[in-house]
Design an enzyme around this catalytic site. Structure first.
Site: not given
Length: 335
Positions: A49, A264, A290
């Site tokens: 990010k 998730y 992730y």
């Protein structure tokens, strides 16, 4: 492509290393594995990010904002990096965190990224699973505007046509590094969630006519939904850059949703194996949400013979190691 025509701040630690993984390559019997270390970008342990935020925070600054609003899961890496750069640049930061896992233990709720969010001075609001988080951000933005503030909304994961520019730039960076090392990259594998990282990489590699295939390992959405989302964002990003939307073709966007597991942020046995293998053979940490699932998919594809023995395969490490301390139980450490 000339990204310097677009507003950007410079605070990421770039270029990030492109390194071989010799022990894992040997253990798995090939292909030749490499890793792009975007866990080394800076901003409170780094992550993907940070590249996106260089462009997003430039846009916020240009628009005269004084407050940043964004959203993510409880252990959001994006929220942590956003809180860090907001603190560095003097913005107020409001994080809207959604419970997407149902974990109620203290480590998950208060440690890892959540602890770092607090340390960076962000205001944190909690929301139950299934909340319309975009509507919640708009509601908060209106409230802040009514109080005389100038809010700027960053979408979850920083994944819009502005944030994705960070990974168009990463594609150029990786290609230059490969050229300098005389490395012919055959495949790139990465985790894909909100889609901005994959969209930027696919667009960048397509515009460069690199011939490198990219596979995104979905951590949440089904394959077709993820591919359509990434493809649409790649096209929007191309237009934002002044390129033709057709720079990216639909067949260049590939997602694999076989390694999500029950959902998730929920662990799988292969994810746990992947995190442990990387740590114990290469001394590199992955995260449970992730990169752990992304690399678990790569391991499984290798075992199934997806790649030739002499292929050069790069795994994109998108960061997230701060969240490890929020999941001690899945690695056998109980409080």
């Amino acid at each position: 492509m000339h990204l310097s025509r677009l507003p950007r701040l410079h605070f990421a630690h770039l270029p990030t290393p492109l390194e071989p993984l010799p022990r894992l390559s040997e253990v798995l019997g090939g292909p030749n594995l490499w890793i792009k270390r975007d866990d080394c970008t800076g901003l409170a342990t780094g992550g993907n990010k940070t590249r996106k935020l260089e462009f997003l925070m430039a846009d916020a600054t240009q628009k005269g904002a004084d407050s940043i609003i964004t959203q993510g899961a409880t252990q959001s890496n994006h929220a942590r990096q956003t809180a860090a750069i907001a603190a560095k640049l003097g913005f107020n930061c409001h994080l809207l965190l959604e419970d997407r896992t149902g974990y109620a233990d203290d480590a998950y709720q208060r440690n890892g990224n959540v602890l770092l969010d607090y340390l960076h001075g962000a205001t944190i609001s909690r929301y139950p699973a299934g909340t319309d988080m975009n509507a919640a951000m708009k509601e908060l933005a209106q409230q802040l505007a009514n109080e005389g503030q100038a809010p700027y909304i960053i979408p979850g994961g920083g994944s819009n046509e502005i944030g994705a520019l960070g990974y168009v730039n990463a594609a150029m960076e990786m290609t230059a590094q490969a050229n300098d090392q005389s490395l012919v990259i055959d495949h790139i594998v990465q985790a894909t969630g909100s889609g901005g990282t994959q969209a930027g990489m696919v667009l960048g590699m397509a515009a460069l006519q690199s011939g490198i295939s990219i596979t995104g390992m979905s951590v949440r959405a089904p394959r077709q939904q993820q591919e359509e989302s990434v493809f649409n964002l790649a096209q929007r990003t191309a237009r934002h850059m002044g390129l033709a939307a057709e720079t990216v073709s639909r067949d260049q966007v590939v997602a694999n949703a076989d390694y999500v597991g029950e959902g998730y942020g929920l662990p799988t046995s292969l994810m746990i194996e992947a995190v442990q293998m990387m740590a114990q053979h290469e001394g590199i940490l992955l995260d449970p949400v992730y990169t752990g699932k992304g690399f678990s998919g790569l391991i499984d594809l290798i075992r199934k013979g997806r790649f030739a023995k002499d292929d050069n395969v790069v795994f994109m490490h998108t960061g997230g190691i701060a969240s490890l301390s929020g999941y001690p139980g899945i690695f056998g450490l109980q409080s």
